[in-house]
Design a protein around this motif. Structure first.
Motif, PDB file in Angstrom:
ATOM      1  N   LEU A  76       2.177 -13.224  -0.876  1.00  0.00           N
ATOM      2  CA  LEU A  76       2.884 -13.112  -2.165  1.00  0.00           C
ATOM      3  C   LEU A  76       1.890 -12.862  -3.294  1.00  0.00           C
ATOM      4  CD1 LEU A  76       5.379 -13.345  -3.986  1.00  0.00           C
ATOM      5  CD2 LEU A  76       5.057 -15.841  -3.935  1.00  0.00           C
ATOM      6  N   ASP A  77       0.764 -13.570  -3.279  1.00  0.00           N
ATOM      7  CA  ASP A  77      -0.236 -13.440  -4.347  1.00  0.00           C
ATOM      8  C   ASP A  77      -0.761 -12.015  -4.468  1.00  0.00           C
ATOM      9  OD1 ASP A  77      -0.002 -16.084  -4.997  1.00  0.00           O
ATOM     10  OD2 ASP A  77      -1.840 -16.737  -3.996  1.00  0.00           O
ATOM     11  N   VAL A  78      -1.125 -11.405  -3.332  1.00  0.00           N
ATOM     12  CA  VAL A  78      -1.697 -10.058  -3.417  1.00  0.00           C
ATOM     13  C   VAL A  78      -0.630  -9.027  -3.795  1.00  0.00           C
ATOM     14  CG1 VAL A  78      -3.682 -10.463  -1.929  1.00  0.00           C
ATOM     15  CG2 VAL A  78      -1.517  -9.755  -0.898  1.00  0.00           C
ATOM     16  N   PHE A  79       0.589  -9.257  -3.351  1.00  0.00           N
ATOM     17  CA  PHE A  79       1.693  -8.380  -3.758  1.00  0.00           C
ATOM     18  C   PHE A  79       1.856  -8.457  -5.282  1.00  0.00           C
ATOM     19  CE2 PHE A  79       6.026  -6.857  -1.899  1.00  0.00           C
ATOM     20  CZ  PHE A  79       6.032  -5.782  -2.774  1.00  0.00           C
ATOM     21  N   ASN A  80       1.815  -9.657  -5.802  1.00  0.00           N
ATOM     22  CA  ASN A  80       1.932  -9.852  -7.245  1.00  0.00           C
ATOM     23  C   ASN A  80       0.767  -9.196  -7.990  1.00  0.00           C
ATOM     24  OD1 ASN A  80       3.422 -11.141  -9.479  1.00  0.00           O
ATOM     25  ND2 ASN A  80       1.561 -12.362  -9.711  1.00  0.00           N
ATOM     26  N   GLN A  81      -0.436  -9.271  -7.403  1.00  0.00           N
ATOM     27  CA  GLN A  81      -1.592  -8.587  -8.004  1.00  0.00           C
ATOM     28  C   GLN A  81      -1.335  -7.089  -8.109  1.00  0.00           C
ATOM     29  OE1 GLN A  81      -5.459  -9.429  -6.155  1.00  0.00           O
ATOM     30  NE2 GLN A  81      -4.705 -11.447  -5.564  1.00  0.00           N
ATOM     31  N   ALA A  82      -0.777  -6.519  -7.041  1.00  0.00           N
ATOM     32  CA  ALA A  82      -0.497  -5.077  -7.035  1.00  0.00           C
ATOM     33  C   ALA A  82       0.529  -4.722  -8.109  1.00  0.00           C
ATOM     34  CB  ALA A  82       0.001  -4.644  -5.662  1.00  0.00           C
ATOM     35  N   ILE A  83       1.542  -5.567  -8.270  1.00  0.00           N
ATOM     36  CA  ILE A  83       2.544  -5.336  -9.321  1.00  0.00           C
ATOM     37  C   ILE A  83       1.878  -5.369 -10.694  1.00  0.00           C
ATOM     38  CG2 ILE A  83       4.604  -6.271 -10.436  1.00  0.00           C
ATOM     39  CD1 ILE A  83       5.122  -4.992  -7.686  1.00  0.00           C
ATOM     40  N   ASN A  84       0.958  -6.322 -10.890  1.00  0.00           N
ATOM     41  CA  ASN A  84       0.237  -6.410 -12.170  1.00  0.00           C
ATOM     42  C   ASN A  84      -0.613  -5.164 -12.412  1.00  0.00           C
ATOM     43  OD1 ASN A  84       1.303  -8.920 -12.794  1.00  0.00           O
ATOM     44  ND2 ASN A  84      -0.407 -10.051 -11.903  1.00  0.00           N
ATOM     45  N   ILE A  85      -1.224  -4.638 -11.356  1.00  0.00           N
ATOM     46  CA  ILE A  85      -2.025  -3.415 -11.482  1.00  0.00           C
ATOM     47  C   ILE A  85      -1.130  -2.254 -11.919  1.00  0.00           C
ATOM     48  CG2 ILE A  85      -3.298  -1.679 -10.152  1.00  0.00           C
ATOM     49  CD1 ILE A  85      -4.456  -4.023  -8.494  1.00  0.00           C
ATOM     50  N   ALA A  86       0.073  -2.187 -11.334  1.00  0.00           N
ATOM     51  CA  ALA A  86       1.021  -1.133 -11.723  1.00  0.00           C
ATOM     52  C   ALA A  86       1.362  -1.239 -13.210  1.00  0.00           C
ATOM     53  CB  ALA A  86       2.287  -1.232 -10.874  1.00  0.00           C
ATOM     54  N   ILE A  87       1.599  -2.452 -13.669  1.00  0.00           N
ATOM     55  CA  ILE A  87       1.970  -2.670 -15.077  1.00  0.00           C
ATOM     56  C   ILE A  87       0.802  -2.358 -15.996  1.00  0.00           C
ATOM     57  CG2 ILE A  87       2.629  -4.442 -16.746  1.00  0.00           C
ATOM     58  CD1 ILE A  87       4.201  -5.775 -14.393  1.00  0.00           C
ATOM     59  N   GLU A  88      -0.392  -2.864 -15.644  1.00  0.00           N
ATOM     60  CA  GLU A  88      -1.575  -2.660 -16.488  1.00  0.00           C
ATOM     61  C   GLU A  88      -1.939  -1.183 -16.615  1.00  0.00           C
ATOM     62  OE1 GLU A  88      -4.405  -5.028 -14.448  1.00  0.00           O
ATOM     63  OE2 GLU A  88      -3.451  -6.934 -15.011  1.00  0.00           O
ATOM     64  N   ASN A  89      -1.696  -0.419 -15.543  1.00  0.00           N
ATOM     65  CA  ASN A  89      -2.036   1.004 -15.553  1.00  0.00           C
ATOM     66  C   ASN A  89      -0.881   1.883 -16.029  1.00  0.00           C
ATOM     67  OD1 ASN A  89      -4.875   1.664 -14.072  1.00  0.00           O
ATOM     68  ND2 ASN A  89      -3.990  -0.223 -13.257  1.00  0.00           N
ATOM     69  N   LYS A  90       0.201   1.224 -16.450  1.00  0.00           N
ATOM     70  CA  LYS A  90       1.349   1.929 -17.039  1.00  0.00           C
ATOM     71  C   LYS A  90       1.835   3.072 -16.141  1.00  0.00           C
ATOM     72  CE  LYS A  90      -0.068   0.750 -21.743  1.00  0.00           C
ATOM     73  NZ  LYS A  90      -0.432   1.254 -23.093  1.00  0.00           N
ATOM     74  N   VAL A  91       2.016   2.750 -14.854  1.00  0.00           N
ATOM     75  CA  VAL A  91       2.497   3.768 -13.928  1.00  0.00           C
ATOM     76  C   VAL A  91       3.957   4.068 -14.212  1.00  0.00           C
ATOM     77  CG1 VAL A  91       0.868   3.007 -12.141  1.00  0.00           C
ATOM     78  CG2 VAL A  91       3.211   2.138 -12.127  1.00  0.00           C
ATOM     79  N   ASP A  92       4.410   5.221 -13.770  1.00  0.00           N
ATOM     80  CA  ASP A  92       5.807   5.615 -13.945  1.00  0.00           C
ATOM     81  C   ASP A  92       6.698   5.043 -12.858  1.00  0.00           C
ATOM     82  OD1 ASP A  92       5.652   7.640 -16.266  1.00  0.00           O
ATOM     83  OD2 ASP A  92       4.054   8.289 -14.914  1.00  0.00           O
ATOM     84  N   PHE A  93       6.142   4.868 -11.660  1.00  0.00           N
ATOM     85  CA  PHE A  93       6.906   4.269 -10.570  1.00  0.00           C
ATOM     86  C   PHE A  93       5.940   3.756  -9.505  1.00  0.00           C
ATOM     87  CE2 PHE A  93       6.565   8.796  -9.606  1.00  0.00           C
ATOM     88  CZ  PHE A  93       6.213   8.830  -8.260  1.00  0.00           C
ATOM     89  N   VAL A  94       6.486   3.038  -8.526  1.00  0.00           N
ATOM     90  CA  VAL A  94       5.713   2.476  -7.407  1.00  0.00           C
ATOM     91  C   VAL A  94       6.342   2.965  -6.104  1.00  0.00           C
ATOM     92  CG1 VAL A  94       5.069   0.345  -6.191  1.00  0.00           C
ATOM     93  CG2 VAL A  94       5.048   0.407  -8.701  1.00  0.00           C
ATOM     94  N   ILE A  95       5.490   3.324  -5.123  1.00  0.00           N
ATOM     95  CA  ILE A  95       6.006   3.593  -3.778  1.00  0.00           C
ATOM     96  C   ILE A  95       5.398   2.578  -2.806  1.00  0.00           C
ATOM     97  CG2 ILE A  95       6.376   6.047  -4.224  1.00  0.00           C
ATOM     98  CD1 ILE A  95       3.920   6.589  -2.367  1.00  0.00           C
ATOM     99  N   HIS A  96       6.211   2.179  -1.852  1.00  0.00           N
ATOM    100  CA  HIS A  96       5.807   1.198  -0.836  1.00  0.00           C
ATOM    101  C   HIS A  96       6.188   1.794   0.517  1.00  0.00           C
ATOM    102  CE1 HIS A  96       5.814  -2.346   1.689  1.00  0.00           C
ATOM    103  NE2 HIS A  96       5.473  -3.139   0.700  1.00  0.00           N
ATOM    104  N   THR A  97       5.197   2.026   1.392  1.00  0.00           N
ATOM    105  CA  THR A  97       5.464   2.759   2.635  1.00  0.00           C
ATOM    106  C   THR A  97       5.733   1.850   3.837  1.00  0.00           C
ATOM    107  OG1 THR A  97       3.052   3.134   2.707  1.00  0.00           O
ATOM    108  CG2 THR A  97       4.434   4.970   2.031  1.00  0.00           C
ATOM    109  N   GLY A  98       6.585   0.843   3.638  1.00  0.00           N
ATOM    110  CA  GLY A  98       7.124   0.090   4.766  1.00  0.00           C
ATOM    111  C   GLY A  98       6.510  -1.253   5.058  1.00  0.00           C
ATOM    112  N   ASP A  99       7.288  -2.077   5.766  1.00  0.00           N
ATOM    113  CA  ASP A  99       6.958  -3.477   6.045  1.00  0.00           C
ATOM    114  C   ASP A  99       6.778  -4.252   4.744  1.00  0.00           C
ATOM    115  OD1 ASP A  99       7.235  -3.118   8.728  1.00  0.00           O
ATOM    116  OD2 ASP A  99       5.110  -3.232   9.220  1.00  0.00           O
TER     117      ASP A  99
END
Length: 382
Positions: free
Chosen positions: A26-49
């Protein structure tokens, strides 16, 4: 246009039956979400599991909903596909990603979403056995034909077994050349993004945390920020994630002084990690002719105030006299697949057992094989 690409988060996985490990995922997933927010991405893709199990606990589902809501607060959509762990069992049950779709996640299965000039295609995991029944290239060509604006940047999400990482897996030439970016999940060892001879970007983010005992080739875990220009050129930047540390030490024990050498090795590694908030996980391989048990090793660690320094400790003791049985195990692993088909009538079970045998070949002893089977119950979800 900018997006974040991650994969194989295995949310809810209590590795070694430890709740702390589930929190790590959960922690590393949350880190990745924070990276998406900090870098102001337009969207996120997750390739399974996304999840580790096709029937995650209520707590895990709530954690997932909170992660999606966090992205929703910044108007960042997430697109994902069902992997082999969380795809459900077809007519008997659906994927738990269906639940998350009510909170904003978009899961794709042989369909397409268009986002500001980018076509996002996705297809769920298909087993090797079922792939033999279809022409995957035709399936993907039909999928591409669903796009209204075919000149957009075309992004394909897959969760399949590909060569050279899996024997008899798909080849990149099985993928139509219509796609500009092929994001692949399922293989947990992150690979450096590359362009193939057609100029397509091939990206394996790997898993966000270490998921198997034999992952001792420590490629740093992380995700990718992908910037797509108007001319369809691509810039990819790796973003590391702070995972729990795994330590693996080997020691030959021939005399009493060797125990002291082992303890000093462990102390040295612990001192290097003093600033690390999370306790590491320790694997010991002891080679000896002496009568030593795992209990003796654990007591030695306790005596030197080291056992409590680790979240989890495992000790494997190898003796030369056991080599003949080890050889027998290795021979069985290499040759067993020859007789499987004659023993079983169920093609799906045969395919899963072959895959299981391929996976466990890399392990060093039977205990590792037993643990791996316990932690990968999807092989028996027929």
């Amino acid at each position: 246009m900018k997006f974040l690409h991650l994969s194989d988060t295995h949310l809810g996985y209590q590795q070694y039956q430890l709740k702390e490990r589930a929190k790590d995922y959960l922690d590393v997933f949350n880190q990745a979400i924070n990276i998406a927010i900090e870098n102001k991405v337009d969207f996120v893709i997750h390739t399974g599991d996304f999840f580790h199990h096709s029937k995650p606990s209520n707590e895990t589902i709530v954690d997932a909903i909170n992660l999606i809501k966090k992205l929703n607060d910044y108007n960042i959509p997430m697109y994902t596909i069902p992997g082999n762990h969380d795809r459900g069992s077809g007519i008997r049950d659906t994927t738990p990603l269906e639940i998350l779709s009510h909170f904003g996640i978009k899961f794709l299965n042989q369909n397409i979403e268009e986002f500001n000039g980018i076509n996002i295609f996705g297809i769920k995991h298909i087993s090797k056995h079922n792939l033999k029944k279809i022409n995957i290239k035709n399936v993907l060509e039909d999928l591409f034909e669903k796009a209204e604006k075919k000149n957009n940047f075309n992004l394909l999400m897959l969760h399949f077994e590909f060569e050279p990482f899996f024997r008899d897996g798909l080849k990149l030439e099985d993928i139509p050349d219509s796609f500009n970016y092929i994001g692949i999940g399922h293989f947990h060892q992150r690979q450096k993004p590359f362009q193939d001879f057609l100029g397509r970007w091939i990206v394996y983010p790997g898993s966000t945390e270490y998921t198997a005992f034999n992952e001792n080739n420590y490629v740093e875990k992380g995700c990718y920020i992908v910037d797509v220009s108007a001319d369809k050129s691509v810039n990819i930047q790796f973003k590391p994630l702070n995972t729990r540390t795994f330590l693996r030490l080997n020691q030959k024990i021939e005399k009493d002084e060797d125990f002291e050498i082992l303890i000093n090795k462990i102390k040295y590694e612990v001192e290097k990690l003093e600033d690390n908030v999370k306790k590491p996980i320790l694997f010991l391989k002891i080679e000896t002719q002496r009568i030593i048990s795992n209990k003796d090793i654990f007591q030695l660690l306790e005596k030197n105030d080291l056992f409590s320094k680790f979240l989890h400790v495992e000790s494997k003791i190898h003796r030369e006299k056991e080599s003949s049985s080890d050889d027998f195990i290795n021979i069985s692993m290499n040759d067993f697949h020859i007789d499987i088909e004659s023993l079983l009538d169920d093609e799906d079970l045969t395919s899963k057992l072959k895959k299981l045998i391929e996976d466990v070949k890399a392990f060093e002893d039977l205990e590792e094989v037993k643990r791996y089977i316990e932690e990968h119950s999807e092989y028996f979800d027929l």
